[in-house]
Design an enzyme around this catalytic site. Structure first.
Site, PDB file in Angstrom:
ATOM      1  N   HIS A 169      -6.123 -10.205   8.880  1.00 58.32           N
ATOM      2  CA  HIS A 169      -7.052  -9.524   7.975  1.00 58.32           C
ATOM      3  C   HIS A 169      -7.739 -10.468   7.000  1.00 58.32           C
ATOM      4  O   HIS A 169      -8.284 -10.030   5.988  1.00 58.32           O
ATOM      5  CB  HIS A 169      -6.306  -8.413   7.212  1.00 58.32           C
ATOM      6  CG  HIS A 169      -5.792  -7.316   8.105  1.00 58.32           C
ATOM      7  ND1 HIS A 169      -4.835  -6.413   7.728  1.00 58.32           N
ATOM      8  CD2 HIS A 169      -6.125  -6.991   9.383  1.00 58.32           C
ATOM      9  CE1 HIS A 169      -4.586  -5.579   8.745  1.00 58.32           C
ATOM     10  NE2 HIS A 169      -5.354  -5.918   9.745  1.00 58.32           N
ATOM     11  N   ASN A 191      12.448  -3.431   7.735  1.00 52.42           N
ATOM     12  CA  ASN A 191      11.536  -2.671   6.882  1.00 52.42           C
ATOM     13  C   ASN A 191      12.323  -1.626   6.106  1.00 52.42           C
ATOM     14  O   ASN A 191      13.257  -1.029   6.644  1.00 52.42           O
ATOM     15  CB  ASN A 191      10.459  -1.989   7.744  1.00 52.42           C
ATOM     16  CG  ASN A 191       9.208  -1.694   6.945  1.00 52.42           C
ATOM     17  OD1 ASN A 191       8.583  -2.611   6.433  1.00 52.42           O
ATOM     18  ND2 ASN A 191       8.847  -0.436   6.812  1.00 52.42           N
ATOM     19  N   PHE A 246       0.819  -1.216   0.000  1.00 51.57           N
ATOM     20  CA  PHE A 246       0.000   0.000   0.000  1.00 51.57           C
ATOM     21  C   PHE A 246       0.852   1.265   0.000  1.00 51.57           C
ATOM     22  O   PHE A 246       0.592   2.205  -0.725  1.00 51.57           O
ATOM     23  CB  PHE A 246      -0.891   0.032   1.249  1.00 51.57           C
ATOM     24  CG  PHE A 246      -2.172  -0.758   1.128  1.00 51.57           C
ATOM     25  CD1 PHE A 246      -2.595  -1.271  -0.084  1.00 51.57           C
ATOM     26  CD2 PHE A 246      -2.975  -0.958   2.252  1.00 51.57           C
ATOM     27  CE1 PHE A 246      -3.785  -1.994  -0.185  1.00 51.57           C
ATOM     28  CE2 PHE A 246      -4.159  -1.666   2.160  1.00 51.57           C
ATOM     29  CZ  PHE A 246      -4.562  -2.193   0.953  1.00 51.57           C
TER      30      PHE A 246
HETATM   31  P1  CNA Z   1       2.079  -1.071   3.934  1.00 52.80           P
HETATM   32  O1  CNA Z   1       1.472   0.002   4.757  1.00 52.80           O
HETATM   33  O2  CNA Z   1       1.962  -0.968   2.470  1.00 52.80           O
HETATM   34  O3  CNA Z   1       3.603  -1.160   4.369  1.00 52.80           O
HETATM   35  C1  CNA Z   1       4.522  -1.976   3.700  1.00 52.80           C
HETATM   36  C2  CNA Z   1       5.905  -1.631   4.241  1.00 52.80           C
HETATM   37  O4  CNA Z   1       6.820  -2.560   3.734  1.00 52.80           O
HETATM   38  C3  CNA Z   1       6.390  -0.237   3.851  1.00 52.80           C
HETATM   39  O5  CNA Z   1       6.798   0.449   5.021  1.00 52.80           O
HETATM   40  C4  CNA Z   1       7.575  -0.512   2.907  1.00 52.80           C
HETATM   41  O6  CNA Z   1       8.624   0.409   3.101  1.00 52.80           O
HETATM   42  C5  CNA Z   1       8.002  -1.883   3.316  1.00 52.80           C
HETATM   43  N1  CNA Z   1       8.558  -2.727   2.266  1.00 52.80           N
HETATM   44  C6  CNA Z   1       8.146  -2.867   0.975  1.00 52.80           C
HETATM   45  N2  CNA Z   1       8.835  -3.827   0.348  1.00 52.80           N
HETATM   46  C7  CNA Z   1       9.710  -4.316   1.273  1.00 52.80           C
HETATM   47  C8  CNA Z   1      10.693  -5.333   1.255  1.00 52.80           C
HETATM   48  N3  CNA Z   1      10.929  -6.068   0.154  1.00 52.80           N
HETATM   49  N4  CNA Z   1      11.411  -5.564   2.375  1.00 52.80           N
HETATM   50  C9  CNA Z   1      11.207  -4.820   3.497  1.00 52.80           C
HETATM   51  N5  CNA Z   1      10.288  -3.853   3.580  1.00 52.80           N
HETATM   52  C10 CNA Z   1       9.538  -3.615   2.486  1.00 52.80           C
HETATM   53  O7  CNA Z   1       1.492  -2.506   4.328  1.00 52.80           O
HETATM   54  P2  CNA Z   1       1.070  -3.054   5.780  1.00 52.80           P
HETATM   55  O8  CNA Z   1       1.081  -4.514   5.660  1.00 52.80           O
HETATM   56  O9  CNA Z   1       1.819  -2.413   6.856  1.00 52.80           O
HETATM   57  O10 CNA Z   1      -0.446  -2.530   5.881  1.00 52.80           O
HETATM   58  C11 CNA Z   1      -1.460  -3.367   6.246  1.00 52.80           C
HETATM   59  C12 CNA Z   1      -2.513  -3.547   5.147  1.00 52.80           C
HETATM   60  C13 CNA Z   1      -1.890  -3.796   3.793  1.00 52.80           C
HETATM   61  C14 CNA Z   1      -3.311  -4.776   5.423  1.00 52.80           C
HETATM   62  O11 CNA Z   1      -4.651  -4.439   5.590  1.00 52.80           O
HETATM   63  C15 CNA Z   1      -3.135  -5.693   4.215  1.00 52.80           C
HETATM   64  O12 CNA Z   1      -4.277  -6.460   3.966  1.00 52.80           O
HETATM   65  C16 CNA Z   1      -2.824  -4.776   3.120  1.00 52.80           C
HETATM   66  N6  CNA Z   1      -2.171  -5.337   1.919  1.00 52.80           N
HETATM   67  C17 CNA Z   1      -1.871  -6.666   1.831  1.00 52.80           C
HETATM   68  C18 CNA Z   1      -1.244  -7.166   0.711  1.00 52.80           C
HETATM   69  C19 CNA Z   1      -0.922  -8.635   0.638  1.00 52.80           C
HETATM   70  O13 CNA Z   1      -1.671  -9.453   1.174  1.00 52.80           O
HETATM   71  N7  CNA Z   1       0.207  -9.022   0.009  1.00 52.80           N
HETATM   72  C20 CNA Z   1      -0.900  -6.304  -0.351  1.00 52.80           C
HETATM   73  C21 CNA Z   1      -1.239  -4.934  -0.244  1.00 52.80           C
HETATM   74  C22 CNA Z   1      -1.859  -4.469   0.912  1.00 52.80           C
END
Ligand code: CNA
Length: 245
Positions: free
Chosen positions: A121, A215, A34
């Site tokens: 979730h 992160n 996200f």
């Molecule tokens: P977020 O808020 O998008 O945070 C992701 C974090 O990961 C960011 O701080 C990035 O800097 C960091 N990041 C990105 N790539 C990498 C990597 N390769 N290595 C290390 N760090 C990295 O997402 P959160 O999970 O914190 O937010 C929660 C939401 C996102 C939930 O409700 C999920 O359902 C939702 N979500 C889920 C998915 C999935 O299931 N794959 C995808 C998109 C969103």
């Protein structure tokens, strides 16, 4: 000692490990997160913000628009686990007790082979009729692509078993997560911005001194962590060697 060596030692010495994962853990599996620069929240091509579309009231009022966005942007049925998911399976197979608490809805931890996963979730792979509660797989929902998926038995609308904005999390999942965090000796928080409630509050239950955040960007919990690694999680975990207990 460099940070990878420190992490290696923490993992070697731990018996009960909790790993909290977020969308960043799956970016290496080609699922956008996200809040990264190329994340879904930065995509201005949509007239509505993702939070608005992915909310309970929007789903009820505009299911067709919801499903179009959800199936196009949130569902990746063919995504494969990356090296990070596989490393967590190796830890489990080594004999350590590992609990994965994930905010992800992509099912990749289970696809990789992890057996102890708390899905805060929900999961895109589970869907149910809002009227009669009949279960539907993702494949069955996808056969109604471009339509509002309806139950074959009673005609009720099908809802993905994912927690939308404005919805409460499952109490059992929260209880399992808290129990695991209270009793673990190593807490790894990986690939999450840690801004979404109530997931962001869970690390406050941790009572030890081995909290690691991996992160790419800062998180509001960085002040609590004993080790912070600001690198891609799959590259970090690839370097960790798992020894059989
Ligand atoms: P977020 O808020 O998008 O945070 C992701 C974090 O990961 C960011 O701080 C990035 O800097 C960091 N990041 C990105 N790539 C990498 C990597 N390769 N290595 C290390 N760090 C990295 O997402 P959160 O999970 O914190 O937010 C929660 C939401 C996102 C939930 O409700 C999920 O359902 C939702 N979500 C889920 C998915 C999935 O299931 N794959 C995808 C998109 C969103």
């Amino acid at each position: 000692m460099n940070k990878i060596t420190q992490l290696q030692k923490l993992i070697d010495n731990a018996q009960r490990i909790v790993v909290m994962t977020g969308a960043g853990f799956s970016t290496a599996s080609k699922i956008p997160d996200f809040r990264s620069d190329n994340g879904l929240y930065m995509d201005d091509s949509q007239p509505l913000a993702p939070e608005a579309i992915l909310s309970h009231h929007f789903f009820i009022a505009n299911p067709k628009t919801f499903y179009k966005f959800y199936l196009e942007k949130m569902v990746y049925p063919d995504a494969l686990p990356n090296i990070g998911h596989k490393k967590l399976v190796e830890i489990e197979e080594s004999g350590k007790k590992i609990t994965i608490i994930t905010q992800n809805i992509d099912g990749l931890h289970q696809k990789a082979g992890s057996t102890n996963v708390v899905e805060l979730h929900g999961s895109v792979f589970r869907n149910y009729c809002m009227k009669c509660h009949k279960f539907y797989s993702l494949d069955e929902v996808l056969t109604q692509y471009n339509l509002i998926p309806k139950c074959h038995e009673c005609g009720g609308m099908i809802k993905p078993d994912v927690v939308l904005y404005e919805e409460e999390l499952d109490n059992t999942a929260i209880d399992q997560a808290i129990k695991a965090i209270i009793s673990c000796d190593l807490l790894l928080i990986i690939g999450s911005s840690m801004v979404v409630n109530p997931a962001r509050t869970l690390p406050y239950y941790y009572r030890g001194h081995n909290m690691v955040i991996i992160n790419l960007t800062e998180t509001p919990l960085d002040g609590l962590a004993n080790l912070i690694i600001r690198e891609r999680s799959e590259i970090v975990l690839e370097q960790i060697k798992i020894r059989k207990e």
